[in-house]
Design a protein around this motif. Structure first.
Motif, PDB file in Angstrom:
ATOM      1  N   ARG A   1      29.484  40.625  42.921  1.00  0.00           N
ATOM      2  CA  ARG A   1      31.027  40.593  42.840  1.00  0.00           C
ATOM      3  C   ARG A   1      31.431  39.632  43.747  1.00  0.00           C
ATOM      4  NH1 ARG A   1      33.096  45.435  41.799  1.00  0.00           N
ATOM      5  NH2 ARG A   1      31.141  46.310  41.207  1.00  0.00           N
ATOM      6  N   LYS A   2      30.749  39.304  44.881  1.00  0.00           N
ATOM      7  CA  LYS A   2      31.556  38.408  45.797  1.00  0.00           C
ATOM      8  C   LYS A   2      31.331  36.988  45.571  1.00  0.00           C
ATOM      9  CE  LYS A   2      28.891  39.859  49.515  1.00  0.00           C
ATOM     10  NZ  LYS A   2      28.210  41.152  49.040  1.00  0.00           N
ATOM     11  N   ARG A   3      30.544  36.743  44.217  1.00  0.00           N
ATOM     12  CA  ARG A   3      30.493  35.424  43.693  1.00  0.00           C
ATOM     13  C   ARG A   3      31.290  35.079  42.443  1.00  0.00           C
ATOM     14  NH1 ARG A   3      27.075  31.753  45.102  1.00  0.00           N
ATOM     15  NH2 ARG A   3      25.707  32.239  46.806  1.00  0.00           N
ATOM     16  N   VAL A   4      32.400  36.326  42.305  1.00  0.00           N
ATOM     17  CA  VAL A   4      33.234  35.905  41.220  1.00  0.00           C
ATOM     18  C   VAL A   4      34.693  35.955  41.585  1.00  0.00           C
ATOM     19  CG1 VAL A   4      33.803  36.972  38.953  1.00  0.00           C
ATOM     20  CG2 VAL A   4      31.657  37.365  39.617  1.00  0.00           C
ATOM     21  N   LYS A   5      35.188  34.497  41.485  1.00  0.00           N
ATOM     22  CA  LYS A   5      36.577  34.799  41.759  1.00  0.00           C
ATOM     23  C   LYS A   5      37.596  34.829  40.565  1.00  0.00           C
ATOM     24  CE  LYS A   5      40.424  33.712  44.056  1.00  0.00           C
ATOM     25  NZ  LYS A   5      40.865  34.838  45.009  1.00  0.00           N
ATOM     26  N   PHE A   6      38.393  35.811  40.546  1.00  0.00           N
ATOM     27  CA  PHE A   6      39.156  35.866  39.367  1.00  0.00           C
ATOM     28  C   PHE A   6      40.410  36.189  39.660  1.00  0.00           C
ATOM     29  CE2 PHE A   6      39.501  40.786  39.362  1.00  0.00           C
ATOM     30  CZ  PHE A   6      38.863  40.884  40.594  1.00  0.00           C
ATOM     31  N   THR A   7      41.294  35.516  38.951  1.00  0.00           N
ATOM     32  CA  THR A   7      42.861  35.479  38.862  1.00  0.00           C
ATOM     33  C   THR A   7      43.435  35.736  37.695  1.00  0.00           C
ATOM     34  OG1 THR A   7      42.443  33.875  40.822  1.00  0.00           O
ATOM     35  CG2 THR A   7      44.600  33.939  40.278  1.00  0.00           C
ATOM     36  N   GLY A   8      44.403  36.579  37.822  1.00  0.00           N
ATOM     37  CA  GLY A   8      45.303  36.681  36.558  1.00  0.00           C
ATOM     38  C   GLY A   8      46.417  35.752  36.697  1.00  0.00           C
ATOM     39  N   TYR A   9      46.482  34.731  35.815  1.00  0.00           N
ATOM     40  CA  TYR A   9      47.387  33.691  35.980  1.00  0.00           C
ATOM     41  C   TYR A   9      48.935  34.329  35.495  1.00  0.00           C
ATOM     42  CZ  TYR A   9      45.186  29.900  38.126  1.00  0.00           C
ATOM     43  OH  TYR A   9      44.367  28.861  38.887  1.00  0.00           O
ATOM     44  N   TRP A  10      48.694  35.226  34.564  1.00  0.00           N
ATOM     45  CA  TRP A  10      49.753  35.824  33.731  1.00  0.00           C
ATOM     46  C   TRP A  10      49.426  37.074  33.186  1.00  0.00           C
ATOM     47  CZ3 TRP A  10      50.532  36.108  28.421  1.00  0.00           C
ATOM     48  CH2 TRP A  10      49.622  35.597  27.584  1.00  0.00           C
ATOM     49  N   ARG A  11      50.643  37.730  32.872  1.00  0.00           N
ATOM     50  CA  ARG A  11      49.936  39.141  32.320  1.00  0.00           C
ATOM     51  C   ARG A  11      50.944  39.319  31.311  1.00  0.00           C
ATOM     52  NH1 ARG A  11      51.268  44.581  34.977  1.00  0.00           N
ATOM     53  NH2 ARG A  11      49.929  43.688  36.686  1.00  0.00           N
ATOM     54  N   MET A  12      50.234  39.691  29.826  1.00  0.00           N
ATOM     55  CA  MET A  12      51.049  40.005  28.466  1.00  0.00           C
ATOM     56  C   MET A  12      52.209  41.106  28.874  1.00  0.00           C
ATOM     57  SD  MET A  12      50.274  38.805  25.532  1.00  0.00           S
ATOM     58  CE  MET A  12      48.686  38.627  25.255  1.00  0.00           C
ATOM     59  N   ASP A  13      53.287  40.753  28.119  1.00  0.00           N
ATOM     60  CA  ASP A  13      54.585  41.640  28.502  1.00  0.00           C
ATOM     61  C   ASP A  13      55.125  41.712  29.840  1.00  0.00           C
ATOM     62  OD1 ASP A  13      54.564  41.915  25.609  1.00  0.00           O
ATOM     63  OD2 ASP A  13      52.977  43.728  25.916  1.00  0.00           O
ATOM     64  N   THR A  14      54.783  40.904  30.615  1.00  0.00           N
ATOM     65  CA  THR A  14      55.154  40.962  32.085  1.00  0.00           C
ATOM     66  C   THR A  14      55.666  39.694  32.567  1.00  0.00           C
ATOM     67  OG1 THR A  14      53.162  42.800  32.226  1.00  0.00           O
ATOM     68  CG2 THR A  14      54.569  41.875  34.402  1.00  0.00           C
ATOM     69  N   THR A  15      57.041  39.487  33.051  1.00  0.00           N
ATOM     70  CA  THR A  15      57.279  38.409  33.884  1.00  0.00           C
ATOM     71  C   THR A  15      56.590  38.168  35.222  1.00  0.00           C
ATOM     72  OG1 THR A  15      59.279  39.279  34.957  1.00  0.00           O
ATOM     73  CG2 THR A  15      59.481  38.931  32.560  1.00  0.00           C
TER      74      THR A  15
END
Ligand code: FAD
Length: 306
Positions: free
Chosen positions: A274-288
């Motif tokens: 898991r330390k080798r996985v960089k994950f980022t939500g750039y936007w979220r459905m139905d959320t500003t």
């Protein structure tokens, strides 16, 4: 999940405010619009390349320029939050697609337009009207003013793609909002680096040529070609792929639900560290993005009071 969206970059990252303006716009396809910003103020803007992120402040309709507390020092975020939302600049997160110093100081940002355009779409089930950034970009004209909070040195905290030592190959996955970041990462990767890349775009005409010296195997996932929900479509392609041997580093960005599902697959089913996985939500459905910022502030306050 790591959500870069709500993070308020301190000016000490080191980031500074830059007042800049639109120089020109260019359609790259049905979804992507490149806006080039320019001006002498960008002289000290310094991108670290890859997925360099920054904050963009936009004016409300009728305003000549965004209202941003640029004189508030490190308190800018607190001051900005206390301002009337209908007056303060609209804050959004974007990626540097390219920075040039010659012949002029210029910055390219590629906007994934959503909810604008074809009126027929507006009648479709599930249609989400454009947010202010998409609306602003779709009608941007030369001379339009914005403010950027961005880096002044190339080694800065707004670059997240950082493969750990010992990485043998990289896995990269993104949707159209992450396409500028993926393009920057592919340009940066050392020659011959094995890279398995998934890029999800709405239409076949959104596919771009992405220059790289890496040994990149790019799979384009075109949503027009499927009736499957976007997360299932993306996940199925990654899950059915044969991955290289050796130690991976993964970078995932895009819609938060899809990002979460992909990360769970890589860590849970593929055994990625898991330390080798960089994950980022750039936007979220139905959320500003305002809602994401307020969620992050509330979460940070909760963490402090525990
Ligand atoms: C670190 C980082 C870098 C980013 N870089 C880029 C970039 O270079 N280019 C880029 O285009 N975007 C990028 N994004 C994503 C962008 O910030 C969001 O899409 C943002 O929500 C757009 O603002 P808005 O005002 O148009 O919509 P908002 O007002 O934030 O949202 C309005 C509605 O639209 C929906 N929505 C938001 N974005 C999309 C979308 N793309 N497709 C469909 N529905 C959407 C929301 O769920 C909401 O329901 C980045 C985000 C982060 C965190």
């Amino acid at each position: 999940m790591s959500t870069a969206a709500p993070e308020a970059p301190a000016r000490t990252v080191p980031f500074e405010f830059f007042d800049t303006h639109v120089v020109r716009t260019r359609r790259l396809g049905p979804t992507m619009l490149r806006i080039t910003f320019g001006g002498e103020a960008l002289r000290h803007f310094t991108s670290g390349g890859r997925d360099q992120r920054f904050k963009l402040f936009l004016p409300h309709p009728g305003q000549d320029a965004p209202v941003v507390p640029t004189d508030a020092g490190d308190a800018w975020f607190t001051v900005w939050r206390s301002m009337d939302p209908s007056v303060r600049g609209i804050m959004r997160s974007y990626t540097v697609r390219e920075q040039r110093r010659f012949p002029q100081h210029e910055l390219d940002i590629d906007f994934a337009l959503h909810g604008v355009g074809d009126p027929a779409d507006a009648a479709a089930a599930g249609f989400v009207p454009a947010g202010p950034a998409s609306r602003w970009a779709a009608t941007a004209r030369p001379g339009d003013r914005v403010t950027i909070l961005g880096p002044t040195v190339d080694d800065n905290g707004g670059v997240d793609f950082r493969p750990a030592p010992g990485t043998d190959w990289v896995l990269i996955s993104g949707d159209e909002t992450a396409l500028p970041a993926v393009a920057g990462i592919l340009e940066w990767l050392p020659a011959g680096t094995p890279a398995k890349v998934w890029l999800e775009v709405p239409h076949a005409e959104d596919i771009q040529t992405l220059p790289t010296a890496a040994d990149a195997d790019i799979t384009w996932l075109v949503r027009d070609n499927t009736t499957d929900p976007r997360t299932d479509f993306h996940l199925a392609s990654v899950a059915s792929a044969q991955l290289p041997d050796g130690t991976p580093y993964a970078w995932i960005a895009g819609e938060a639900g899809t990002v979460k599902a992909l990360r769970r697959h890589l860590v849970g089913e593929r055994g990625f560290d898991r330390k080798r996985v960089k994950f980022t939500g750039y936007w979220r459905m139905d959320t500003t993005e305002e809602q994401l910022v307020e969620e992050a502030v509330a979460a940070a306050a909760g963490a402090t009071s525990e």
